[in-house]
Design a protein around this motif. Sequence first.
Motif, PDB file in Angstrom:
ATOM      1  N   ASP A  20       0.845  -1.192   0.000  1.00 22.00           N
ATOM      2  CA  ASP A  20       0.000   0.000   0.000  1.00 22.00           C
ATOM      3  C   ASP A  20       0.889   1.253   0.000  1.00 22.00           C
ATOM      4  OD1 ASP A  20      -2.286  -1.498   0.031  1.00 22.00           O
ATOM      5  OD2 ASP A  20      -2.601  -1.324   2.192  1.00 22.00           O
ATOM      6  N   ILE A  21       0.321   2.327  -0.513  1.00 21.80           N
ATOM      7  CA  ILE A  21       1.000   3.621  -0.536  1.00 21.80           C
ATOM      8  C   ILE A  21       0.371   4.513   0.522  1.00 21.80           C
ATOM      9  CG2 ILE A  21       1.624   5.622  -1.943  1.00 21.80           C
ATOM     10  CD1 ILE A  21       2.763   2.938  -2.957  1.00 21.80           C
ATOM     11  N   CYS A  22       1.182   5.086   1.405  1.00 21.23           N
ATOM     12  CA  CYS A  22       0.649   6.003   2.413  1.00 21.23           C
ATOM     13  C   CYS A  22       0.048   7.231   1.721  1.00 21.23           C
ATOM     14  CB  CYS A  22       1.744   6.465   3.367  1.00 21.23           C
ATOM     15  SG  CYS A  22       2.667   5.152   4.201  1.00 21.23           S
ATOM     16  N   PRO A  23      -0.995   7.816   2.292  1.00 18.00           N
ATOM     17  CA  PRO A  23      -1.532   9.068   1.733  1.00 18.00           C
ATOM     18  C   PRO A  23      -0.459  10.159   1.693  1.00 18.00           C
ATOM     19  CG  PRO A  23      -3.087   8.108   3.282  1.00 18.00           C
ATOM     20  CD  PRO A  23      -1.823   7.302   3.396  1.00 18.00           C
ATOM     21  N   LEU A  24      -0.672  11.123   0.826  1.00 14.20           N
ATOM     22  CA  LEU A  24       0.343  12.131   0.536  1.00 14.20           C
ATOM     23  C   LEU A  24       0.771  12.916   1.773  1.00 14.20           C
ATOM     24  CD1 LEU A  24       1.960  13.273  -1.842  1.00 14.20           C
ATOM     25  CD2 LEU A  24       0.131  14.949  -2.190  1.00 14.20           C
ATOM     26  N   GLU A  25      -0.143  13.094   2.743  1.00  9.34           N
ATOM     27  CA  GLU A  25       0.206  13.899   3.920  1.00  9.34           C
ATOM     28  C   GLU A  25       1.284  13.239   4.784  1.00  9.34           C
ATOM     29  OE1 GLU A  25      -3.916  12.044   5.015  1.00  9.34           O
ATOM     30  OE2 GLU A  25      -2.874  12.797   3.221  1.00  9.34           O
ATOM     31  N   PHE A  26       1.614  11.980   4.510  1.00  7.85           N
ATOM     32  CA  PHE A  26       2.669  11.295   5.266  1.00  7.85           C
ATOM     33  C   PHE A  26       4.008  11.324   4.534  1.00  7.85           C
ATOM     34  CE2 PHE A  26      -1.272   9.437   6.877  1.00  7.85           C
ATOM     35  CZ  PHE A  26      -1.078   9.541   8.255  1.00  7.85           C
ATOM     36  N   ASN A  27       4.187  12.268   3.633  1.00  4.29           N
ATOM     37  CA  ASN A  27       5.409  12.269   2.824  1.00  4.29           C
ATOM     38  C   ASN A  27       6.671  12.568   3.641  1.00  4.29           C
ATOM     39  OD1 ASN A  27       6.334  15.309   2.246  1.00  4.29           O
ATOM     40  ND2 ASN A  27       4.097  15.276   2.215  1.00  4.29           N
ATOM     41  N   GLU A  28       6.532  13.063   4.881  1.00  4.59           N
ATOM     42  CA  GLU A  28       7.692  13.297   5.739  1.00  4.59           C
ATOM     43  C   GLU A  28       7.641  12.426   6.999  1.00  4.59           C
ATOM     44  OE1 GLU A  28       7.867  17.484   6.489  1.00  4.59           O
ATOM     45  OE2 GLU A  28       8.551  17.958   4.460  1.00  4.59           O
ATOM     46  N   TYR A  29       7.039  11.280   6.883  1.00  3.89           N
ATOM     47  CA  TYR A  29       6.819  10.394   8.039  1.00  3.89           C
ATOM     48  C   TYR A  29       8.139   9.871   8.601  1.00  3.89           C
ATOM     49  CZ  TYR A  29       5.085   6.272  10.610  1.00  3.89           C
ATOM     50  OH  TYR A  29       4.807   5.326  11.562  1.00  3.89           O
ATOM     51  N   ILE A  30       8.364  10.146   9.885  1.00  8.24           N
ATOM     52  CA  ILE A  30       9.532   9.644  10.614  1.00  8.24           C
ATOM     53  C   ILE A  30       8.988   8.901  11.831  1.00  8.24           C
ATOM     54  CG2 ILE A  30      11.775  10.215  11.636  1.00  8.24           C
ATOM     55  CD1 ILE A  30      11.520  12.970  10.286  1.00  8.24           C
ATOM     56  N   PRO A  31       8.886   7.581  11.782  1.00  4.71           N
ATOM     57  CA  PRO A  31       8.158   6.834  12.819  1.00  4.71           C
ATOM     58  C   PRO A  31       8.595   7.133  14.246  1.00  4.71           C
ATOM     59  CG  PRO A  31       8.675   5.409  10.969  1.00  4.71           C
ATOM     60  CD  PRO A  31       9.389   6.703  10.712  1.00  4.71           C
ATOM     61  N   CYS A  32       9.901   7.249  14.486  1.00  4.91           N
ATOM     62  CA  CYS A  32      10.390   7.413  15.857  1.00  4.91           C
ATOM     63  C   CYS A  32      10.506   8.869  16.286  1.00  4.91           C
ATOM     64  CB  CYS A  32      11.730   6.698  16.027  1.00  4.91           C
ATOM     65  SG  CYS A  32      11.605   4.912  15.770  1.00  4.91           S
ATOM     66  N   HIS A  33      10.036   9.780  15.433  1.00  2.00           N
ATOM     67  CA  HIS A  33       9.970  11.200  15.778  1.00  2.00           C
ATOM     68  C   HIS A  33       8.631  11.758  15.293  1.00  2.00           C
ATOM     69  CE1 HIS A  33      14.269  11.370  16.896  1.00  2.00           C
ATOM     70  NE2 HIS A  33      14.409  10.480  15.937  1.00  2.00           N
ATOM     71  N   ASP A  34       7.584  11.026  15.597  1.00  2.00           N
ATOM     72  CA  ASP A  34       6.232  11.363  15.141  1.00  2.00           C
ATOM     73  C   ASP A  34       5.513  12.112  16.257  1.00  2.00           C
ATOM     74  OD1 ASP A  34       3.704  11.506  14.109  1.00  2.00           O
ATOM     75  OD2 ASP A  34       3.375   9.348  13.950  1.00  2.00           O
ATOM     76  N   ALA A  35       5.305  13.406  16.063  1.00  2.00           N
ATOM     77  CA  ALA A  35       4.724  14.250  17.116  1.00  2.00           C
ATOM     78  C   ALA A  35       3.352  13.748  17.549  1.00  2.00           C
ATOM     79  CB  ALA A  35       4.631  15.692  16.628  1.00  2.00           C
ATOM     80  N   SER A  36       2.557  13.205  16.625  1.00  2.00           N
ATOM     81  CA  SER A  36       1.217  12.729  16.973  1.00  2.00           C
ATOM     82  C   SER A  36       1.280  11.538  17.923  1.00  2.00           C
ATOM     83  CB  SER A  36       0.444  12.355  15.703  1.00  2.00           C
ATOM     84  OG  SER A  36       1.064  11.274  15.031  1.00  2.00           O
ATOM     85  N   PHE A  37       2.344  10.737  17.839  1.00  2.00           N
ATOM     86  CA  PHE A  37       2.522   9.621  18.769  1.00  2.00           C
ATOM     87  C   PHE A  37       3.130  10.109  20.080  1.00  2.00           C
ATOM     88  CE2 PHE A  37       5.454   6.364  20.476  1.00  2.00           C
ATOM     89  CZ  PHE A  37       4.527   5.398  20.831  1.00  2.00           C
TER      90      PHE A  37
END
Length: 605
Positions: free
Chosen positions: A87-104
Amino acid sequence: MMWGMVDSKLGQIVMLALLIMGVSFYAGTLFGASNAPLLDDLPETKTISNRSSNSNSNSSDGLIFFTNRISQSYRRSSPVIPATGMDICPLEFNEYIPCHDASFVKKLPELDFSKKEELERHCPPPEKRLFCLVPPPKDYKLPIRWPTSRDYVWKSNVNHTHLSEVKGGQNWVHAKDDLWWFPGGGTHFKNGASEYIQRLGNMATNETGDLRSAGVVQVLDVGCGVASFSAYLLPLDIQTMSFAPKDGHENQIQFALERGISAMIAALSTKQLPYPSSSFEMVHCSRCRVDWHENDGILLKEADRLLKAKGYFVYSAPPAYRKDKEYPVIWSKLMNLTSAMCWKLIAQKVQTAIWVKLGDQSCIQQNVEHELIQACDTEGDDPAPSWYTPLKNCVRLNGGRSDLHQLPTRAERLSVYSETLNRIGFTRDIFAADTMFWQRQVQDYWRLMNVSSSEIRNVMDMNSFCGGVSAALNAYPVWVMNIVPPTMKNTLPAIYNRGLMGAFHDWCEPFSTYPRTYDLLHANYVFSHYKDRGQGCLVEDIMLEMDRIVRPQGFMIIRDTESIIARIKELAPKYLWEVNSYQLENKEKKTEPMLICRKKFWAII
């Protein structure tokens, strides 16, 4: 077959397209009369337009449509890749950094915000990590090549204006048409890093030389901004590990890496940095936003851990020169702390102070006896990797001795055998054989990739052992992030002793970098090392992280057991990788399988 796909979340037709990029985004630079930057002969990029869902043979040249779905997918306990591909992540996740994810991070309890703990690595459990390919942003272009990239990058690749708005007056970065321009300035060197670096050299040598003649080969740049300090140290053949947190200075590390400068996300907070002790001849802080004087100077003691004896601590910040507000109190605390650690203030000029770590064991022992400072427990022959290690409010008594002025050049250090290897069972013969082996392999890699030397700049060796690949690449215009997994023998000190750079990292977790930051990943028996190590460490997980951090049209060279190679070869098309198989000779003179994978340049349209 080419078709459109319906995103159930957004309820609209989306397309996934491969943009076949045959052109190279590299050109020289021209400067107008106003000294504003211009790029000459940069080719126009192809525009991808929306296409109807029944597009097939009528598609324009250069576009190929895939069946991968756009979906915000999360990892299951047993990862399943759909028949349509990852699957392809939606465009808004183009800068996704799992271990520095402010929402988490904002959902985590009991973080100490006074110590900026929220800026450290906080990795979600595997089931809360996205399990989809991170897309490039809108209008993403293949990066401009080095060395032009030092000064210019595409605005659309890092489309954030905050730094140019708040730091433009300090010449960090300026917008110019479709480009970001980096004049080489910084908070304390707005007139350019070159002049600042020369001033530091004068201060360190009592006006007799530069930083290189002062014995500086490797620098740790704390809170590096866009890493212009590092970029302008390169002519002196000084290597820099630059780091900064993912904070209000949005995307500073992404700017640095897009420029082709060594950098990673990290923060000085509650844990040791992922680098070995006694690795740097200089620790540099230019308005780095670190409160060195707080908490009994525990962060300053981390700098002491990382500095070699006779190494320099460079501090360019208001307490070094301002006499108003609270700055004199901060300066007094710094002087007390550095004296207790047996550092000596050797220069204070303009807006900068420089201390030298004396490495005087009798001085430290005396201060321990007078209870001015605490001594750390003695490390053994194989010190534990600095990986999620809590900071220690102490200084090492066995900090080592060195004469920086008598160190061999970096080129000579590449072949220096480190006694740290002997202590963990790697003999001189093993080291010499490893060095020669990778010299030959790197030549084969370049021949098989069939690219010019300018097409690759940012390289990561995911399991570096002694740093042989990095040493072999010394003749190429690249820099290498050498990774040593903390579950393997601690060879990272030996890598630093060779004049190379790197960090500890466990590949059961995502790395601390932005998406699309490396041109080449080298994975030598990484997958087999993590076999049967549990959730987050599977072949699918490591491939997903490789895809996240490699650039479009970037390469992944993978060597491993036949069964793992076969599995990766089967999965690669679902990750939208091109894959070629080869047989190369290993260290035992036997043939082993190798894959050279290349990430396709695709985009959501």
